[in-house]
Design a protein around this motif. Structure first.
Motif, mmCIF file in Angstrom:
data_model
loop_
_atom_site.group_PDB
_atom_site.id
_atom_site.type_symbol
_atom_site.label_atom_id
_atom_site.label_comp_id
_atom_site.label_asym_id
_atom_site.label_seq_id
_atom_site.Cartn_x
_atom_site.Cartn_y
_atom_site.Cartn_z
ATOM 1 N N GLU A 228 0.872 -1.176 0.000
ATOM 2 C CA GLU A 228 0.000 0.000 0.000
ATOM 3 C C GLU A 228 0.907 1.224 0.000
ATOM 4 O O GLU A 228 1.654 1.456 0.946
ATOM 5 N N ASN B 263 -4.111 -5.323 -3.396
ATOM 6 C CA ASN B 263 -4.179 -4.446 -4.576
ATOM 7 C C ASN B 263 -4.820 -5.164 -5.757
ATOM 8 O O ASN B 263 -5.614 -4.576 -6.493
ATOM 9 N N LEU C 247 -1.440 0.225 -6.516
ATOM 10 C CA LEU C 247 -2.421 -0.192 -7.521
ATOM 11 C C LEU C 247 -1.845 -0.087 -8.930
ATOM 12 O O LEU C 247 -2.129 -0.920 -9.791
#
Length: 310
Positions: A49, A67, A278
């Motif tokens: 993250e 993710n 991401l």
């Protein structure tokens, strides 16, 4: 004589193999620094993250496969993947058909087309134009107040047609631009493949009474399958990585209704928002998608070739 043979000194054999490694070492060094390290870094970041909220930096915090779950559960990934495939097929199918037709014409000795060098240069020129310049040109031409709408209104149309506000016309313009930029390169590749076919095969087929279409489908196409496989795979990879044309033409929004949002545009959204976790996950998915599809196409086409030869 045995005595003389022992007295003769063996000459040292010179090995040139090490020089080959010496000359290819710069490539592997550049590849490792600029490709391999970023690739491994992308894989690494996809499990963390790591994003920005205003001026606050969150992470990096290890989250495992979260993710990837986020990407697949929010429903956007399949939509953008479908958009990418549709835009690629709209460009690739006419590109291959048109390039095969042109290559067959230019390599047909019986037609004796004059000025082949000039035409080859002209059809390749769009490939030299930057995609950004091409996109800005089309944006200006097909805007609501552009020259295309001016011509249509002078021919009797009451209101300007909003090309960039309709799904079909927007996708059509993106496919048209990619077609114009790449069909020349594909034509040159297919011409080189056709010129490599033994002319004696065509002469023998004509003597046996084969028609032009039979010669093309039974002799030319099977013999240029290796180049067709290369064209298919490289075009597919380029299509999955489509970014610059739809990004500029739709101002990065993929409008209308995100119907022109591609996978790499979706990736760029995460990178622009500094969501590196991401973004890394999308990159990894795209990497494996390209690798799997390329392997599938290669095995499928080359497998058919081997079965045909057997």
């Amino acid at each position: 004589m045995p005595g003389l043979s022992h007295g003769v000194k063996k000459r040292k054999s010179v090995s040139y193999a090490k020089w080959g490694y010496f000359f290819i070492a710069p490539f592997f060094l550049v590849f490792a620094v600029f490709s391999l390290v970023p690739l491994l870094s992308t894989f690494y970041n996809s499990f963390f993250e790591n994003y920005m909220v205003g001026l606050l930096h969150i992470g990096p915090k290890f989250v495992g496969l979260e993710n990837y779950k986020t990407i697949f559960l929010n429903g956007d990934m399949p939509k953008y993947m479908g958009n990418t495939v549709i835009l690629w097929l709209m460009c690739f199918i006419p590109q291959v058909v048109f390039s095969l037709l042109l290559a067959a014409w230019f390599t047909n000795a019986s037609l004796r087309i004059k000025g082949q060098g000039f035409f080859k240069t002209v059809i390749y020129l769009p490939n030299l134009i930057m995609a950004t310049a091409f996109s800005m040109l089309f944006y200006a031409m097909f805007s609501d107040s552009g020259p295309v709408n001016s011509i249509l209104m002078s021919m009797g149309m009451e209101n300007p047609y909003r090309f960039l506000a309709n799904i079909g016309s927007t996708r059509g313009l993106i496919a048209l631009m990619n077609f114009l930029m790449w069909f020349g390169n594909t034509t040159i590749l297919l011409m080189a493949a056709m010129l490599g076919v033994d002319p004696g095969l065509f002469e023998a087929a004509e003597i046996d009474g084969a028609t032009s279409s039979q010669i093309f489908f039974k002799i030319t196409l099977p013999l240029i399958k290796p180049i067709l496989t290369y064209v298919f795979i490289t075009s597919m990879i380029g299509g999955l990585q489509m970014f610059d044309v739809p990004q500029i033409l739709t101002n990065g929004n993929g409008n209308p209704s995100r119907s022109s949002m591609t996978l790499v545009m979706y990736l760029n959204k995460h990178l622009f928002s500094k969501n590196y976790g991401l973004g890394g996950a999308v990159s990894v998915i795209l990497f494996f998608l390209c690798a799997a599809l390329s392997a599938l196409v290669y095995r499928s086409l080359t497998g058919r070739m081997e079965r045909g030869q057997a």
